[in-house]
Design a protein around this motif. Structure first.
Motif, PDB file in Angstrom:
ATOM      1  N   ASN A 235       8.239  10.614 -31.935  1.00  0.00           N
ATOM      2  CA  ASN A 235       8.239   9.575 -30.900  1.00  0.00           C
ATOM      3  C   ASN A 235       7.776   8.198 -31.374  1.00  0.00           C
ATOM      4  OD1 ASN A 235       8.868  11.800 -29.345  1.00  0.00           O
ATOM      5  ND2 ASN A 235       6.835  11.977 -28.439  1.00  0.00           N
ATOM      6  N   PHE A 236       8.158   7.821 -32.559  1.00  0.00           N
ATOM      7  CA  PHE A 236       7.782   6.493 -33.066  1.00  0.00           C
ATOM      8  C   PHE A 236       9.033   5.655 -33.289  1.00  0.00           C
ATOM      9  CE2 PHE A 236       7.027   3.764 -36.890  1.00  0.00           C
ATOM     10  CZ  PHE A 236       6.176   2.851 -36.295  1.00  0.00           C
ATOM     11  N   PHE A 237       9.003   4.433 -32.794  1.00  0.00           N
ATOM     12  CA  PHE A 237      10.128   3.528 -33.040  1.00  0.00           C
ATOM     13  C   PHE A 237       9.625   2.099 -33.190  1.00  0.00           C
ATOM     14  CE2 PHE A 237      10.241   1.622 -28.813  1.00  0.00           C
ATOM     15  CZ  PHE A 237       9.682   2.600 -28.001  1.00  0.00           C
ATOM     16  N   VAL A 238      10.494   1.277 -33.764  1.00  0.00           N
ATOM     17  CA  VAL A 238      10.166  -0.133 -33.941  1.00  0.00           C
ATOM     18  C   VAL A 238      11.250  -0.960 -33.264  1.00  0.00           C
ATOM     19  CG1 VAL A 238       9.905  -1.976 -35.642  1.00  0.00           C
ATOM     20  CG2 VAL A 238       8.955   0.267 -36.120  1.00  0.00           C
ATOM     21  N   VAL A 239      10.837  -1.929 -32.479  1.00  0.00           N
ATOM     22  CA  VAL A 239      11.772  -2.891 -31.899  1.00  0.00           C
ATOM     23  C   VAL A 239      11.738  -4.100 -32.827  1.00  0.00           C
ATOM     24  CG1 VAL A 239      12.292  -4.361 -29.916  1.00  0.00           C
ATOM     25  CG2 VAL A 239      11.304  -2.077 -29.571  1.00  0.00           C
ATOM     26  N   PHE A 240      12.914  -4.563 -33.210  1.00  0.00           N
ATOM     27  CA  PHE A 240      12.943  -5.414 -34.386  1.00  0.00           C
ATOM     28  C   PHE A 240      14.079  -6.423 -34.318  1.00  0.00           C
ATOM     29  CE2 PHE A 240      14.397  -4.989 -39.058  1.00  0.00           C
ATOM     30  CZ  PHE A 240      13.719  -6.144 -39.426  1.00  0.00           C
ATOM     31  N   SER A 241      13.707  -7.681 -34.401  1.00  0.00           N
ATOM     32  CA  SER A 241      14.690  -8.761 -34.560  1.00  0.00           C
ATOM     33  C   SER A 241      13.932  -9.905 -35.199  1.00  0.00           C
ATOM     34  CB  SER A 241      15.249  -9.185 -33.201  1.00  0.00           C
ATOM     35  OG  SER A 241      14.227  -9.801 -32.451  1.00  0.00           O
ATOM     36  N   LYS A 242      14.587 -11.044 -35.373  1.00  0.00           N
ATOM     37  CA  LYS A 242      13.854 -12.179 -35.980  1.00  0.00           C
ATOM     38  C   LYS A 242      12.700 -12.600 -35.070  1.00  0.00           C
ATOM     39  CE  LYS A 242      16.606 -14.052 -39.548  1.00  0.00           C
ATOM     40  NZ  LYS A 242      18.069 -14.019 -39.470  1.00  0.00           N
ATOM     41  N   GLU A 243      12.901 -12.463 -33.754  1.00  0.00           N
ATOM     42  CA  GLU A 243      11.866 -12.937 -32.822  1.00  0.00           C
ATOM     43  C   GLU A 243      10.784 -11.885 -32.565  1.00  0.00           C
ATOM     44  OE1 GLU A 243      15.392 -12.903 -30.831  1.00  0.00           O
ATOM     45  OE2 GLU A 243      15.601 -13.926 -32.748  1.00  0.00           O
ATOM     46  N   ASP A 244      11.199 -10.634 -32.462  1.00  0.00           N
ATOM     47  CA  ASP A 244      10.257  -9.575 -32.083  1.00  0.00           C
ATOM     48  C   ASP A 244      10.086  -8.600 -33.213  1.00  0.00           C
ATOM     49  OD1 ASP A 244      10.072 -10.138 -29.311  1.00  0.00           O
ATOM     50  OD2 ASP A 244      12.011  -9.175 -28.978  1.00  0.00           O
ATOM     51  N   GLN A 245       8.899  -8.119 -33.378  1.00  0.00           N
ATOM     52  CA  GLN A 245       8.767  -6.909 -34.183  1.00  0.00           C
ATOM     53  C   GLN A 245       7.481  -6.198 -33.829  1.00  0.00           C
ATOM     54  OE1 GLN A 245       9.416  -8.331 -38.146  1.00  0.00           O
ATOM     55  NE2 GLN A 245       7.352  -9.168 -38.333  1.00  0.00           N
ATOM     56  N   PHE A 246       7.648  -5.018 -33.284  1.00  0.00           N
ATOM     57  CA  PHE A 246       6.463  -4.201 -32.972  1.00  0.00           C
ATOM     58  C   PHE A 246       6.870  -2.740 -32.963  1.00  0.00           C
ATOM     59  CE2 PHE A 246       7.738  -3.298 -28.618  1.00  0.00           C
ATOM     60  CZ  PHE A 246       8.541  -4.389 -28.305  1.00  0.00           C
TER      61      PHE A 246
ATOM     62  N   LYS B 117      15.226   3.253 -47.033  1.00  0.00           N
ATOM     63  CA  LYS B 117      15.124   2.141 -46.096  1.00  0.00           C
ATOM     64  C   LYS B 117      16.502   1.613 -45.734  1.00  0.00           C
ATOM     65  CE  LYS B 117      12.358   0.766 -49.172  1.00  0.00           C
ATOM     66  NZ  LYS B 117      11.568   0.028 -50.158  1.00  0.00           N
ATOM     67  N   PRO B 118      16.700   1.268 -44.465  1.00  0.00           N
ATOM     68  CA  PRO B 118      17.906   0.503 -44.126  1.00  0.00           C
ATOM     69  C   PRO B 118      17.803  -0.857 -44.824  1.00  0.00           C
ATOM     70  CG  PRO B 118      16.722   1.233 -42.135  1.00  0.00           C
ATOM     71  CD  PRO B 118      15.821   1.490 -43.305  1.00  0.00           C
ATOM     72  N   LEU B 119      18.936  -1.451 -45.138  1.00  0.00           N
ATOM     73  CA  LEU B 119      18.903  -2.731 -45.868  1.00  0.00           C
ATOM     74  C   LEU B 119      18.062  -3.779 -45.153  1.00  0.00           C
ATOM     75  CD1 LEU B 119      22.531  -3.296 -47.218  1.00  0.00           C
ATOM     76  CD2 LEU B 119      20.750  -1.737 -47.975  1.00  0.00           C
ATOM     77  N   CYS B 120      18.168  -3.799 -43.813  1.00  0.00           N
ATOM     78  CA  CYS B 120      17.523  -4.885 -43.077  1.00  0.00           C
ATOM     79  C   CYS B 120      15.998  -4.775 -43.080  1.00  0.00           C
ATOM     80  CB  CYS B 120      18.051  -4.948 -41.651  1.00  0.00           C
ATOM     81  SG  CYS B 120      17.681  -3.476 -40.709  1.00  0.00           S
ATOM     82  N   PHE B 121      15.455  -3.672 -43.614  1.00  0.00           N
ATOM     83  CA  PHE B 121      14.001  -3.610 -43.713  1.00  0.00           C
ATOM     84  C   PHE B 121      13.509  -4.488 -44.861  1.00  0.00           C
ATOM     85  CE2 PHE B 121      12.442   0.398 -41.289  1.00  0.00           C
ATOM     86  CZ  PHE B 121      13.336   0.145 -40.260  1.00  0.00           C
ATOM     87  N   GLU B 122      14.423  -4.863 -45.739  1.00  0.00           N
ATOM     88  CA  GLU B 122      14.014  -5.714 -46.858  1.00  0.00           C
ATOM     89  C   GLU B 122      14.778  -7.033 -46.932  1.00  0.00           C
ATOM     90  OE1 GLU B 122      12.731  -4.509 -50.458  1.00  0.00           O
ATOM     91  OE2 GLU B 122      11.925  -2.585 -49.766  1.00  0.00           O
ATOM     92  N   TYR B 123      15.959  -7.080 -46.315  1.00  0.00           N
ATOM     93  CA  TYR B 123      16.752  -8.304 -46.381  1.00  0.00           C
ATOM     94  C   TYR B 123      16.945  -8.810 -44.959  1.00  0.00           C
ATOM     95  CZ  TYR B 123      17.881  -6.605 -51.068  1.00  0.00           C
ATOM     96  OH  TYR B 123      17.807  -6.152 -52.355  1.00  0.00           O
ATOM     97  N   ASP B 124      16.699 -10.099 -44.744  1.00  0.00           N
ATOM     98  CA  ASP B 124      16.719 -10.531 -43.348  1.00  0.00           C
ATOM     99  C   ASP B 124      17.993 -11.253 -42.928  1.00  0.00           C
ATOM    100  OD1 ASP B 124      16.403 -12.911 -44.546  1.00  0.00           O
ATOM    101  OD2 ASP B 124      14.425 -13.354 -43.678  1.00  0.00           O
ATOM    102  N   ASP B 125      19.065 -11.105 -43.701  1.00  0.00           N
ATOM    103  CA  ASP B 125      20.320 -11.736 -43.283  1.00  0.00           C
ATOM    104  C   ASP B 125      20.988 -10.892 -42.189  1.00  0.00           C
ATOM    105  OD1 ASP B 125      20.659  -9.997 -45.779  1.00  0.00           O
ATOM    106  OD2 ASP B 125      22.675 -10.032 -44.956  1.00  0.00           O
TER     107      ASP B 125
END
Ligand code: MIG
Length: 653
Positions: free
Chosen positions: A88-99, A527-535
């Motif tokens: 039951n762990f997830f991360v909400v993630f975008s340039k504006e939000d991350q938690f 890791k998914p790519l976007c965990f290290e690259y922010d494009d």
């Protein structure tokens, strides 16, 4: 930063091992609705949601309803809500939000992530009792590391468990196992493990070995060990009801089995017919069951897999009795549509019947608790039984352990395999997509049944799946009863299989080193790519993975493909392997590429400034333990260096 909030009066799960003071006030990000027993939040257009471990669908979990309700369901199609685990762990993630959000509750909980409404995330509880952890950090990787920091260190298997393993339900006799070992040897394909499925037992009794099909078992274990092969037996959650069988007798006498409301032991059925389930949630019962693994360890066994621990229930005696009573009503009746469907449901829904999970109780932390309230931590506690016992039984040496069912917390005691998949191309993709999600939840020693468990496989699927599997820590080909045999030596392209498996062995110094760094440093291996690259493009990629610090992989997962599109977030060096010592190298620029990959080719991309160490492959892990003779493939646009972790591979750390 991690904050902990409490809703209601949650039953503890022991998944979080770090003491965190409760925060007062409202839970950040969420709206709380006590009446509906739910937490909701609005997702912004660019928010993506990662995590939830072993679940269906893609890496970005947006767009479906996932229910944590551990289920023995062998059809992992995208319409399913529950698989074997609750992560039951997830991360909400975008340039504006991350938690990050961890919903710690041992009962049923659903994650509606843009299912009912595209932009709404709802956490829907059956019982509104939970600890909610909100994790904030500098990056998604930092959030994951912080979370991993509070749930305790991931399980570390012996290094030999990074070898290749062959399994089938079941190799019925010692001779069948010898034959598998012989055939692999003849084919020149290294093999470190052969798995023993339920039929090695005497009438499916845990911790027994059938003497007629496996005579002089300790000698056989030794014989296989001399050939460099570890035998890894399965252990099932249900204990056969049979007087004179010590596990049954002791369990009954000491009251270690789960009980019904009236105090009688629950009678359920699985492989052996009627069984009782040990109450893994009870400390004494857990210690008792764990000690039983010693029976096999004393015969030379040093690894196990735990199965059917959701728990799977074919039927309970009480339910069966009810059905027999009702079934008479249908006798001699004209079964019209309605009656026919009722009749069919009466019998057809007998296995894993929801009501059965409300018929029994646990003694957990001094309280009597109905099973459904703690359902999702049952398998976890079976793995814990084993893990805790191994520390007593084998204080110096690591023991291999992985389980089918799990909850966060179980990652400290064992790995997991991803259950009964099918020989479907879509399940190769699912395997790829689940890897980072389970890593986020602490499960590092994982892998799926390569080639597919259910359904008949095809040679090209086994080739492509094995080519991906060489990167997964648990690297096992497994197949169900009655399905087409899929041991690698049975296929035409034995040379290609040998090259692929050898490449796995050549990669072990790197894989083990990266695995250990991930385990010791609370990091992710996949890791998914976007965990290290922010494009923006990296965020869309759902079929490529970063594996450790040095490489990106792009597996081929479609039939008849001779290549695939690959997205490079930065310049990388493509290594197209045909064998560990036969590959082309090509520097490729950032962007999209169509990259050729025939059935015998594996695509690995070296990241800028990074190094991939490769060993000479060897006949098995025995020879791989010292990283003698490493060579290094570098992408030399920067001064490249690599820190190689090594240890003796068996001592506990
Ligand atoms: O329902 O032991 O997931 O790996 O081969 C079948 C027989 C029971 C399920 C496991 C599978 C194993 C099989 N078991």
């Amino acid at each position: 930063m991690i904050r902990k909030y409490r809703i209601g009066n949650p039953i503890p799960t022991d998944s979080v091992v770090k003491e965190i003071v409760l925060s007062e006030g409202t839970i950040p990000y969420f709206d709380r609705n006590d009446e509906k027993k739910e937490l909701t939040l609005l997702l912004k257009k660019n928010d993506r949601v990662y995590g939830l471990g072993e679940t269906v669908r893609g890496m970005n979990k947006r767009g479906w309803l996932y229910t944590s309700n551990n289920s023995d369901d062998p059809n992992h199609t995208e319409n399913k809500n529950s698989l074997y685990a609750s992560h039951n762990f997830f991360v909400v993630f975008s340039k504006e939000d991350q938690f990050g959000v961890y919903v710690d509750t041992p009962g049923k909980v659903s994650f509606d992530i843009g299912y009912t409404k595209l932009d709404k995330l709802r956490v829907i509880f059956e019982d509104f009792d939970a600890d909610i952890y909100i994790v904030e950090g500098e990056s998604v990787l930092d959030i994951v590391s912080q979370f991993r920091g509070i749930i305790g260190r991931s399980y570390i298997p012996p290094k030999w468990a990074f070898g290749f393993g062959q399994s089938r339900w079941s190799y019925m006799t010692a001779d069948e196992i010898r034959e598998v070992a012989d055939k692999y040897q003849e084919a020149g394909i290294p093999l470190d493990m052969i798995y023993m499925d339920i039929d090695y037992m005497e009438r499916y009794k845990d911790f027994t070995v059938d003497e007629s099909s496996f005579p002089e078992f300790p000698k056989f274990v030794e014989e296989m060990k001399e050939r460099g092969i570890h035998l890894v037996p399965i252990i099932d959650a249900g204990v056969k009801v049979e007087e004179g069988y010590d596990v049954y007798d002791e369990g009954v006498e000491k009251g270690y089995f789960v009980k019904k409301e009236n105090g009688e032991n629950l009678l359920a059925a699985v492989w052996p017919g009627l069984v009782h389930f040990p109450d893994f949630l009870n400390d004494d019962a857990r210690a008792w069951f764990g000690n039983k693994y010693k029976v096999l360890i004393d015969q030379g066994i040093d690894g196990f897999w735990n199965d059917m621990n959701e728990p799977a229930i074919f039927y309970t005696q009480d339910h069966l009795d009810e059905i027999f009573e009702q079934i008479d009503e249908y006798k001699g009746k004209n079964l019209d549509v309605k009656a026919f469907f009722e009749f069919r449901d009466l019998v057809g829904t007998i296995s894993n019947y929801p009501e059965d999970y409300r018929r029994f109780y646990h003694e957990y932390k001094g309280q009597k608790i109905r099973h459904d309230k703690v359902h999702n931590i049952f398998g976890y506690n079976m793995t814990r039984a084993a893990g805790e016992a191994f520390e007593r039984i084998s204080p110096d040496k690591r023991i291999l352990m992985f389980s089918r069912s799990s909850y966060i917390g179980a990652h400290r005691y064992g790995g997991i395999w991803h259950g009964d998949n099918h020989s479907w191309w879509s399940h190769l993709l699912l395997n790829i997509q689940q890897m980072p999600a389970v890593n986020m939840c602490g499960f590092l020693y994982t892998g799926a049944d390569i080639g597919g468990f259910g359904s008949d496989t095809t040679e090209d699927l086994v080739l492509r799946w094995t080519a991906f599997g060489i990167f997964t820590p648990l690297f096992r080909n497994h197949c169900a009863l009655g399905m087409r045999h899929q041991e690698l030596y049975r296929f035409e392209n034995v040379d290609t299989f040998r090259n692929i498996i050898n490449l796995r062995y050549a990669l072990i110094p790197y894989l083990y080193s990266e695995f250990m760094k991930a385990a010791l440093g609370n990091k992710m291996l996949f890791k998914p790519l976007c965990f290290e690259y922010d494009d923006e493009r990296s965020a869309q990629v759902e079929d490529q993975l970063l594996v450790g610090e040095s490489i990106m992989i792009a597996p081929v997962y479609t039939q008849n493909a001779t290549g695939r599109y690959v997205y490079l977030p930065e310049n990388m060096k493509l290594i197209r392997f045909r064998a560990f010592d036969d590959y082309d190298e090509e520097a490729l620029g950032a962007g999209d590429h169509y990259v050729k990959a025939d059935l015998n080719e594996i695509l690995v991309f070296i990241r800028k400034g990074h190094v991939l160490p490769l060993a000479e492959p060897s006949k098995g892990m025995e020879c791989n333990l010292n990283n003698a003779e490493l060579k290094y493939i570098c992408y030399d646009s920067d001064a490249a260096s690599y820190e190689l972790y090594t240890d003796d591979g068996v001592s506990r750390i």
